[in-house]
Write a protein that holds these residues in place. Structure first.
Motif, PDB file in Angstrom:
ATOM      1  N   GLU A  48       0.835  -1.203   0.000  1.00 20.25           N
ATOM      2  CA  GLU A  48       0.000   0.000   0.000  1.00 20.25           C
ATOM      3  C   GLU A  48       0.870   1.253   0.000  1.00 20.25           C
ATOM      4  O   GLU A  48       0.471   2.279  -0.542  1.00 20.25           O
ATOM      5  CB  GLU A  48      -0.906   0.006   1.232  1.00 20.25           C
ATOM      6  CG  GLU A  48      -1.906  -1.127   1.262  1.00 20.25           C
ATOM      7  CD  GLU A  48      -2.625  -1.200   2.602  1.00 20.25           C
ATOM      8  OE1 GLU A  48      -3.783  -0.767   2.664  1.00 20.25           O
ATOM      9  OE2 GLU A  48      -2.021  -1.681   3.581  1.00 20.25           O
ATOM     10  N   LYS A  69       2.837   3.009 -10.154  1.00 23.60           N
ATOM     11  CA  LYS A  69       1.509   3.547 -10.418  1.00 23.60           C
ATOM     12  C   LYS A  69       0.815   2.791 -11.550  1.00 23.60           C
ATOM     13  O   LYS A  69      -0.412   2.655 -11.562  1.00 23.60           O
ATOM     14  CB  LYS A  69       1.599   5.040 -10.760  1.00 23.60           C
ATOM     15  CG  LYS A  69       1.958   5.932  -9.574  1.00 23.60           C
ATOM     16  CD  LYS A  69       0.815   5.972  -8.559  1.00 23.60           C
ATOM     17  CE  LYS A  69       1.088   6.958  -7.443  1.00 23.60           C
ATOM     18  NZ  LYS A  69      -0.032   7.031  -6.466  1.00 23.60           N
ATOM     19  N   ASN A  72      -0.476  -0.378  -9.807  1.00 21.39           N
ATOM     20  CA  ASN A  72      -1.633  -0.083  -8.961  1.00 21.39           C
ATOM     21  C   ASN A  72      -1.627   1.413  -8.651  1.00 21.39           C
ATOM     22  O   ASN A  72      -0.769   1.893  -7.906  1.00 21.39           O
ATOM     23  CB  ASN A  72      -1.569  -0.897  -7.667  1.00 21.39           C
ATOM     24  CG  ASN A  72      -2.771  -0.655  -6.760  1.00 21.39           C
ATOM     25  OD1 ASN A  72      -3.588   0.236  -7.011  1.00 21.39           O
ATOM     26  ND2 ASN A  72      -2.873  -1.421  -5.698  1.00 21.39           N
ATOM     27  N   SER A  73      -2.583   2.131  -9.202  1.00 21.29           N
ATOM     28  CA  SER A  73      -2.615   3.583  -9.040  1.00 21.29           C
ATOM     29  C   SER A  73      -2.873   4.009  -7.603  1.00 21.29           C
ATOM     30  O   SER A  73      -2.653   5.173  -7.237  1.00 21.29           O
ATOM     31  CB  SER A  73      -3.684   4.191  -9.948  1.00 21.29           C
ATOM     32  OG  SER A  73      -4.965   3.681  -9.615  1.00 21.29           O
ATOM     33  N   ASN A  74      -3.334   3.071  -6.762  1.00 22.53           N
ATOM     34  CA  ASN A  74      -3.613   3.396  -5.362  1.00 22.53           C
ATOM     35  C   ASN A  74      -2.388   3.311  -4.453  1.00 22.53           C
ATOM     36  O   ASN A  74      -2.450   3.697  -3.292  1.00 22.53           O
ATOM     37  CB  ASN A  74      -4.703   2.477  -4.811  1.00 22.53           C
ATOM     38  CG  ASN A  74      -6.078   2.823  -5.362  1.00 22.53           C
ATOM     39  OD1 ASN A  74      -6.372   3.979  -5.603  1.00 22.53           O
ATOM     40  ND2 ASN A  74      -6.896   1.808  -5.584  1.00 22.53           N
ATOM     41  N   GLN A  76       0.682   4.384  -2.572  1.00 22.38           N
ATOM     42  CA  GLN A  76       1.155   5.696  -2.151  1.00 22.38           C
ATOM     43  C   GLN A  76       2.678   5.680  -2.024  1.00 22.38           C
ATOM     44  O   GLN A  76       3.252   4.782  -1.406  1.00 22.38           O
ATOM     45  CB  GLN A  76       0.509   6.096  -0.827  1.00 22.38           C
ATOM     46  CG  GLN A  76      -0.992   6.225  -0.908  1.00 22.38           C
ATOM     47  CD  GLN A  76      -1.424   7.204  -1.987  1.00 22.38           C
ATOM     48  OE1 GLN A  76      -0.965   8.343  -2.016  1.00 22.38           O
ATOM     49  NE2 GLN A  76      -2.313   6.769  -2.865  1.00 22.38           N
ATOM     50  N   LYS A 119      -7.797  11.058   1.523  1.00 21.77           N
ATOM     51  CA  LYS A 119      -9.180  10.591   1.389  1.00 21.77           C
ATOM     52  C   LYS A 119     -10.018  10.907   2.610  1.00 21.77           C
ATOM     53  O   LYS A 119     -10.246  10.063   3.474  1.00 21.77           O
ATOM     54  CB  LYS A 119      -9.234   9.099   1.056  1.00 21.77           C
ATOM     55  CG  LYS A 119      -8.878   8.796  -0.395  1.00 21.77           C
ATOM     56  CD  LYS A 119      -9.349   7.419  -0.791  1.00 21.77           C
ATOM     57  CE  LYS A 119      -9.129   7.229  -2.286  1.00 21.77           C
ATOM     58  NZ  LYS A 119      -9.587   5.916  -2.746  1.00 21.77           N
ATOM     59  N   LEU A 125      -7.258   4.676   2.564  1.00 21.79           N
ATOM     60  CA  LEU A 125      -7.558   3.551   1.670  1.00 21.79           C
ATOM     61  C   LEU A 125      -8.358   2.461   2.354  1.00 21.79           C
ATOM     62  O   LEU A 125      -8.014   1.282   2.299  1.00 21.79           O
ATOM     63  CB  LEU A 125      -6.248   2.958   1.110  1.00 21.79           C
ATOM     64  CG  LEU A 125      -5.482   3.850   0.145  1.00 21.79           C
ATOM     65  CD1 LEU A 125      -4.225   3.148  -0.298  1.00 21.79           C
ATOM     66  CD2 LEU A 125      -6.319   4.252  -1.041  1.00 21.79           C
ATOM     67  N   LYS A 127     -10.965  -0.221   2.906  1.00 21.80           N
ATOM     68  CA  LYS A 127     -11.773  -1.086   2.056  1.00 21.80           C
ATOM     69  C   LYS A 127     -13.148  -1.172   2.691  1.00 21.80           C
ATOM     70  O   LYS A 127     -13.332  -1.815   3.714  1.00 21.80           O
ATOM     71  CB  LYS A 127     -11.141  -2.470   1.946  1.00 21.80           C
ATOM     72  CG  LYS A 127      -9.720  -2.460   1.407  1.00 21.80           C
ATOM     73  CD  LYS A 127      -9.158  -3.863   1.380  1.00 21.80           C
ATOM     74  CE  LYS A 127      -7.720  -3.846   0.879  1.00 21.80           C
ATOM     75  NZ  LYS A 127      -6.801  -3.298   1.847  1.00 21.80           N
TER      76      LYS A 127
END
Length: 373
Positions: A48, A69, A72-74, A76, A119, A125, A127
């Motif tokens: 992550e 990225k 996985n664009s998520n 960080q 966010k 993040l 879920k």
């Protein structure tokens, strides 16, 4: 948060692992001097967070970040470098933070704050689907995959063992530490045997509730993967890390976090190892409640102030700051008997139970309010 570190200098890598690993928010699942190896293992490790050196011989950190990225664009990215000149390039690839070497505990804590603000400010993040709920503030309850089904533990010791892993928040716990903690009077061999037996029963209990393959053992340490759980304690810890100052823009966030408090940590459970954190949390919620009540009082929203205040007084009847605010609220409602009853209630209790007197400022406030109604 599942974390990997990519740093081409071995000494720097070990130092980074030590400092980052001490922070409870990061679960280091991999560390690499070779960026290509790290990229090859992304699917296996599912990170992550990636702490990434910018200046590396084979691939630059900027190039690696683009590949991360793409995977996985998520993910960080936190860039780590000795030079500020790369800052603009770092943020062009949407890095969450930029740390100058050497890494320190303070710089890592600042990164945590930025991650927690990501966010909507509170959760990182999260879920939202298929998460098992854990309640620790008040009655201790863990829910299985049926959200209305509370897990029934086979023994109190197994329940407490799971509670200890909750506080560890997914970090590994040494088997000898756990053995001494839970069976201090037993011989080392018997304590270790009891631990293994309890871990087995814990796994079986989770399996019955359709929660499988989250307990692991490696290098003398047990670990429980709690990524599919949500917990009121963690939500509170995340909020504390943000270090927010109450104002008009975030009052709703303060109210939200205040509402999750249903009582002391693991209420009615005699967990000696949790006493310190329990006291810290009780103090935190007392202070946050006071701040919210005072906020609404100053906004002349006295009913809202009173609502928060009465809940606090129920749990903290001897707090003189709360008594002062309660009398001031009653003054606004022109409730003279309320002021008298609140004042005399605390005064008589302190005298009878503790043989102490009220502080002078509370007595002066009482006289002022009574004489001006």
């Amino acid at each position: 948060m599942r974390t990997i570190i990519i740093e081409d200098d071995n000494l720097m890598l070990e130092a980074a692992k030590l400092i980052i690993g001490e922070n409870k928010y990061f679960n280091i699942v991999g560390s690499f001097v070779d960026a290509n190896e790290a990229l090859q293992r992304l699917k296996e490790l599912s990170p992550e967070i990636v702490f990434l050196d910018i200046e590396m011989p084979s691939l630059s950190g900027i190039e690696v970040s683009k590949k991360l990225k793409e995977f996985n664009s998520n993910i960080q990215i936190v860039f780590v470098t000795a030079h500020e000149k790369y800052a603009l390039d770092a943020f062009k690839v949407s890095a969450i933070d930029y740390i100058l070497k050497p890494i320190t505990k303070d710089s890592v804590n600042e990164t945590v704050k930025k991650l927690l603000k990501f966010k909507d400010g509170i959760r990182f993040l999260e879920k939202e689907k298929n998460r098992n709920k854990i309640c620790t503030l008040g009655d201790f309850k863990v829910y299985g995959n049926n959200e209305n089904e509370i897990i029934k533990w086979p023994t109190a010791k197994v329940e407490e063992l799971f509670a200890r892993f909750i506080v560890a928040r997914g970090n590994s716990l040494d088997r000898w530490y756990l053995s001494v903690l839970f069976w201090p009077e037993a011989s080392p061999e018997k304590a270790l045997h009891s631990l293994h037996n309890s871990i087995y029963r814990l796994k079986q209990t989770l399996k019955i509730n359709r929660i499988e393959n989250i307990v692991s053992y490696e290098k003398g340490c047990y670990k429980i993967d709690l990524n599919h759980f949500e917990c009121d304690l963690w939500e509170c810890e995340d909020f504390i890390m943000l270090n927010l100052e109450l104002n008009d823009d975030n009052i709703e966030k303060f109210e939200k976090i205040n509402k999750i408090y249903k009582g002391s940590l693991f209420r009615n459970k005699d967990y000696v190892w949790s006493i310190d954190i329990k006291e810290e949390l009780d103090k935190f919620f007392l202070n946050i409640g006071k701040n919210i009540s005072e906020y609404f009082y100053n906004k002349e929203e006295y009913y809202k102030s009173e609502e928060v205040l009465r809940k606090l007084l129920k749990d903290n009847p001897l707090d003189e700051d709360l008594t002062d605010l309660a009398m001031k609220n009653d003054f606004k409602f022109e409730n003279k008997m309320g002021i008298i009853n609140t004042f005399n209630g605390l005064k008589n209790y302190l005298k009878k139970e503790l043989n102490v007197s009220l502080r002078k400022s509370t007595e002066k406030l009482y006289l002022y309010l009574i004489n001006n109604l």
